[in-house]
Design a protein around this motif. Structure first.
Motif, PDB file in Angstrom:
ATOM      1  N   PHE A  99       0.825  -1.203   0.000  1.00 28.17           N
ATOM      2  CA  PHE A  99       0.000   0.000   0.000  1.00 28.17           C
ATOM      3  C   PHE A  99       0.865   1.261   0.000  1.00 28.17           C
ATOM      4  CE2 PHE A  99      -3.343  -2.802   2.071  1.00 28.17           C
ATOM      5  CZ  PHE A  99      -4.055  -2.945   0.895  1.00 28.17           C
ATOM      6  N   GLU A 102       1.966   1.887  -3.486  1.00 24.66           N
ATOM      7  CA  GLU A 102       0.850   2.425  -4.262  1.00 24.66           C
ATOM      8  C   GLU A 102       0.498   3.854  -3.862  1.00 24.66           C
ATOM      9  OE1 GLU A 102      -2.445  -0.191  -3.631  1.00 24.66           O
ATOM     10  OE2 GLU A 102      -1.997  -1.338  -5.437  1.00 24.66           O
ATOM     11  N   ASP A 104      -1.110   4.637  -1.265  1.00 23.80           N
ATOM     12  CA  ASP A 104      -2.468   4.575  -0.725  1.00 23.80           C
ATOM     13  C   ASP A 104      -2.359   4.702   0.799  1.00 23.80           C
ATOM     14  OD1 ASP A 104      -5.094   4.154  -0.138  1.00 23.80           O
ATOM     15  OD2 ASP A 104      -5.313   2.428  -1.486  1.00 23.80           O
TER      16      ASP A 104
END
Length: 127
Positions: A99, A102, A104
């Motif tokens: 994550f 990414e 995110d």
């Protein structure tokens, strides 16, 4: 769309590698745990005892490590179980990294909270 953006393409390739790594972690963790537990079970069959009072099992990490020093069957089986429990924890750690790559951030924080809860449960659970 990723053909036009080299950065997105790089992230996509890295995410694919992370997903493969997560799958391998889960497979290897289960296999290693099963082999360790099988060795403990065979040791139990040969020795006829777990090596602990009343044919019980160790319930603390210290007792497991101490029992492994003398190759007690109960400690070997509990080590296999401990490895099985740690497998999804390792998967959560790898997911945090995925994550993060990414970018995110919401899921980084959520997954980090899950990791903290797992670790707290792991340490409180043996009481």
């Amino acid at each position: 769309m990723s053909e036009n953006n080299p950065e997105l393409e790089k992230i996509s390739k890295e995410m694919a590698q992370v997903e493969i790594m997560i799958g391998q972690i889960l497979r290897i963790g289960v296999i290693v745990s099963a082999v360790i537990m099988l060795v403990g079970f065979i040791t139990y069959g040969v020795q006829g005892t777990t090596g602990f009072a009343h044919n019980g099992f160790p319930t603390t990490i210290t007792a497991i490590i101490t029992g492994l020093g003398t190759f007690k069957a109960g400690s070997v089986m509990m080590l296999g179980l401990f490895c099985l429990i740690l497998t999804p924890v390792l998967r959560v750690i790898v997911s945090i990294y995925a994550f993060y790559v990414e970018k995110d951030h919401l899921y980084v924080w959520i997954t980090t909270a899950v990791l903290v809860i797992l670790l707290i449960a792991l340490f409180i659970g043996h009481s």
